[in-house]
Design a protein around this motif. Structure first.
Motif, short mmCIF file in Angstrom:
data_model
loop_
_atom_site.label_atom_id
_atom_site.label_comp_id
_atom_site.label_asym_id
_atom_site.label_seq_id
_atom_site.Cartn_x
_atom_site.Cartn_y
_atom_site.Cartn_z
N ALA A 90 13.18 12.00 -7.46
CA ALA A 90 13.99 12.09 -6.24
C ALA A 90 13.10 12.12 -5.00
CB ALA A 90 14.88 13.33 -6.30
N ASP A 91 11.97 12.86 -5.12
CA ASP A 91 11.04 12.92 -3.97
C ASP A 91 10.42 11.53 -3.70
OD1 ASP A 91 11.49 15.57 -3.64
OD2 ASP A 91 9.74 16.21 -4.83
N ASP A 150 0.81 -1.22 0.00
CA ASP A 150 0.00 0.00 0.00
C ASP A 150 0.84 1.27 0.00
OD1 ASP A 150 -2.15 -1.65 0.02
OD2 ASP A 150 -2.61 -1.39 2.17
N SER A 151 2.03 1.23 0.55
CA SER A 151 2.85 2.45 0.63
C SER A 151 4.08 2.35 -0.26
CB SER A 151 3.25 2.71 2.08
OG SER A 151 3.97 1.59 2.60
N LEU A 152 5.01 1.51 0.14
CA LEU A 152 6.25 1.40 -0.61
C LEU A 152 5.99 0.96 -2.05
CD1 LEU A 152 9.33 1.57 -0.58
CD2 LEU A 152 9.38 -0.80 0.25
N GLY A 153 5.07 0.01 -2.25
CA GLY A 153 4.76 -0.46 -3.61
C GLY A 153 4.22 0.65 -4.49
N GLN A 154 3.38 1.52 -3.93
CA GLN A 154 2.81 2.62 -4.71
C GLN A 154 3.89 3.61 -5.13
OE1 GLN A 154 -0.31 2.87 -5.79
NE2 GLN A 154 -0.81 0.90 -4.82
N TYR A 155 4.79 3.89 -4.13
CA TYR A 155 5.87 4.82 -4.45
C TYR A 155 6.75 4.28 -5.56
CZ TYR A 155 4.64 7.26 -0.15
OH TYR A 155 3.97 7.95 0.82
N VAL A 156 7.10 3.04 -5.49
CA VAL A 156 7.98 2.44 -6.48
C VAL A 156 7.28 2.39 -7.84
CG1 VAL A 156 9.20 0.33 -7.17
CG2 VAL A 156 9.30 1.13 -4.80
N SER A 157 5.98 2.13 -7.89
CA SER A 157 5.24 2.08 -9.16
C SER A 157 5.22 3.44 -9.83
CB SER A 157 3.81 1.60 -8.90
OG SER A 157 3.79 0.28 -8.41
N VAL A 158 4.94 4.48 -9.03
CA VAL A 158 4.92 5.84 -9.60
C VAL A 158 6.31 6.23 -10.08
CG1 VAL A 158 4.54 8.29 -9.07
CG2 VAL A 158 2.95 6.54 -8.21
N LEU A 159 7.35 5.85 -9.25
CA LEU A 159 8.72 6.16 -9.64
C LEU A 159 9.05 5.53 -10.99
CD1 LEU A 159 11.52 7.35 -9.04
CD2 LEU A 159 12.03 5.27 -7.70
N LYS A 160 8.62 4.30 -11.21
CA LYS A 160 8.88 3.61 -12.47
C LYS A 160 8.15 4.32 -13.62
CE LYS A 160 8.56 -0.88 -14.74
NZ LYS A 160 7.97 -0.33 -15.95
#
Length: 613
Positions: A447-448, A417-427
């Motif tokens: 970077a953010d 829910d948190s780390l996975g979402q951040y990594v998906s958006v980063l990709k």
């Protein structure tokens, strides 16, 4: 067969005949004489015990009616060694022994009997020869007896005859002892008490006397003798001496003494046993003996319980049927064993192991029961406690596995829910940078996002095991955790702690931190409270952590359940913490009202404190 003698019918029929004969004799001034011919017939037919039983029945009638009873036995019936015991039994059933003297000029006893019976007599040489021969055989029989000392005394107690058995048992030859007084066979204390004279007086008055006691041989050694002394009268009823039959029963006496000592020692042993209730019952279940162990276990003294039925030890619901059933099974199978609740005198219960054994005599008749009872209350309670601990352990293991699965699921959900979402958006941002005319802004956003990922990973790892706890202790890690908890939950938290708090052992600090985590999780999920107060106190002996909320509280039914195992209702996490605290010598307590709940964890400082902070 003597077992078929109808004693009541004999007494009625023969007694009626005697009564009528007695009435007629009084009118004619004559004496009633009865001849016991049947006893001789039974004897001749080999039915020895039947003859003796019949003699006893005649003697019973003689005590009721005044008549003269005469019995005649053929001498050839006593011609062998194996007849000795039977001969002595027959003699014991007669009050007087009248010897026949065929050498006198007067009429013989046989002739008198024949005249009384209306039988003609003959005085032929053949008849005299027969009686002389019979008497000779009888004398030979007496002389040949080796197991019994058989001899005669004159009216004053001097020895007049002596047989081979007397020589073997008492050590004197006939030439050494005939003419001496029979008191020489008695000990000094018996002589001082006048025992020999007393025995002669009793035999004279009652016909015969029996006595067991120590006797003295020629060489001064002693033996335990069984003596029968009978008065001997002539045909006119005059006392002419005494007949003595003595048997050496020293070995029997020694065996009886050994058995008696063994019995006494066994009884002392039974009485001294403290851990077992040992007692006897009669065939109907009534108590006949009682030992100290029974008194200790059941509370009754012997004077209070002997004669009572053993069903008094059973609870009222079992008293009607169970005792009876146990005796029936023991009588049928030989023994019965059971465990169950039993009652003491004061009404308290104890858990008993009971063994009932049937006791039978040599003929196989049931004469009672032996009962052994042991108090196993402590063992039963320990067994139950062990079973309960094993149940809790199995339940704990199940909950630990479930908690592990839940924790993995929570970690997976947090990452997704948190780390996975951040990594998906980063990709996605990185993928779109190739099409962007100005990638500078995209790079700044990436970077953010990367920074947010780092923070989330650090938060997850800190919640699993915060490094700050090991490096700086509870004093620093609790404020940090409360800050994050308030941000995530919206619950306002307050922390109170003394200015100086000793560092605790690694295990103690970790378990208090886990209690804090689990308590705040329960506050967030169940209490509905908007605030939470966390307080740490120390009094020099122990450190106490308290987490208090102002929510709706824990239902009383759950707390009552919690008196045995409240962790099952308040969370498997706290359940595990309770076990961890117990291993450290600490405790976990939960108290609740309708205005809030307090979780209180305590660990001892001894063995937990390290350096001061």
């Amino acid at each position: 067969d003597h077992e078929q003698i109808d004693t009541s019918r004999f007494s009625q029929v023969v007694g009626d005949v005697l009564a009528r004969a007695m009435a007629a004799s009084k009118e004619a001034s004559r004496q009633v004489v009865a001849f016991g011919e049947m006893v001789a017939l039974l004897w001749a037919d080999g039915k020895v015990q039947a003859a003796i039983e019949l003699e006893k029945l005649w003697n019973g009638l003689a005590r009721t009616y005044s008549f003269s009873l005469r019995c005649a036995y053929p001498m050839q019936g006593f011609s062998r060694q194996e007849h000795v015991n039977s001969f002595l039994q027959i003699c014991a059933e007669h009050s007087n022994v009248i010897p026949k003297d065929t050498r006198s000029g007067s009429k013989s006893q046989t002739e008198n009997f024949q005249e009384a019976a209306g039988t003609p007599t003959t005085d032929s040489a053949h008849q005299k020869s027969y009686w002389l021969e019979t008497e000779a055989r009888f004398r030979f029989f007496i002389e040949s007896v080796q197991d019994y000392a058989i001899y005669m005394l004159d009216p004053e107690g001097h020895i007049t005859t002596w047989n081979g058995g007397a020589e073997r048992i008492q050590g004197y030859r006939d030439t050494e002892i005939i003419g001496k007084h029979f008191s020489c066979f008695y000990q000094e204390e018996d002589l001082r008490s006048g025992k020999p004279k007393s025995l002669l007086e009793i035999a004279t008055r009652e016909g015969h006397v029996e006595d067991d006691g120590w006797r003295v041989r020629k060489d001064g050694s002693k033996f335990w003798g069984r003596v029968t002394l009978s008065a001997v009268h002539d045909e006119a009823g005059k006392l002419i001496g005494f007949g003595i039959v003595t048997r050496d029963i020293t070995q029997q006496k020694r065996s009886e003494s050994i058995l008696q000592r063994q019995e006494e020692r066994f009884q002392l042993f039974v009485q001294c046993v403290q851990d077992y209730a040992l007692f006897l019952l009669d065939p109907d279940g009534y108590i006949t003996t009682w030992n100290l162990g029974a008194e200790r276990i059941k509370g009754y003294k012997a004077s209070e319980i002997i004669g009572q039925h053993f069903s008094c030890f059973y609870p009222s619901g079992e008293r009607a049927q169970k005792p009876k059933y146990e005796l029936e099974v023991a009588a049928k199978l030989g023994r019965f064993e059971d465990e169950g609740w039993r009652l003491r005198k004061d009404g308290s219960k104890f858990w008993a192991n009971v063994v009932i054994t049937a006791i039978r005599d040599q003929a196989g008749r049931l004469i009672g029961f032996g009962k052994v009872t042991r108090d196993l209350t402590d063992r039963m309670l320990v067994q139950k406690s062990l079973e309960e601990s094993q149940r809790k352990l199995r339940e704990l293991s199940f909950h630990l596995l479930r908690t592990q699965d839940e924790e993995r699921r929570r970690i997976g959900r947090d990452i997704h829910d948190s780390l996975g979402q951040y990594v998906s958006v980063l990709k996605m941002k990185l993928d779109s940078m190739g099409d962007s005319a100005s990638p500078t802004a995209e790079i700044a956003e990436c970077a953010d996002l990367a920074e947010q990922c780092v923070k989330e990973v650090r938060t997850i790892s800190y919640l699993l095991y915060p490094p700050m706890l090991e490096e700086m202790g509870l004093k620093s890690v609790i404020p940090w955790y409360l800050e994050g908890f308030s941000e995530r939950s919206g619950i306002n938290t307050t922390f109170e702690m003394p200015g100086v708090l000793q560092r605790l052992s690694r295990d103690a600090e970790l378990v208090l931190f886990r209690v804090l985590q689990e308590s705040l999780t329960n506050v967030q999920r169940h209490s509905g409270s908007e605030t939470a107060l966390v307080k740490i106190t120390a009094d020099g002996k122990e450190v106490k952590l308290e987490v208090t909320d102002q929510g709706k509280g824990v239902p009383s039914a759950i707390l009552e359940q919690g008196s045995q195992d409240w962790m099952g209702s308040l969370g498997v996490g706290l359940r595990g913490m309770s076990e961890r605290l117990r291993q450290l010598g600490g405790t976990l307590d939960v108290s609740s009202t309708d205005t809030g709940t307090t979780v209180r964890a305590t660990v001892p400082l001894q063995g937990s404190a390290t350096t001061s902070s």
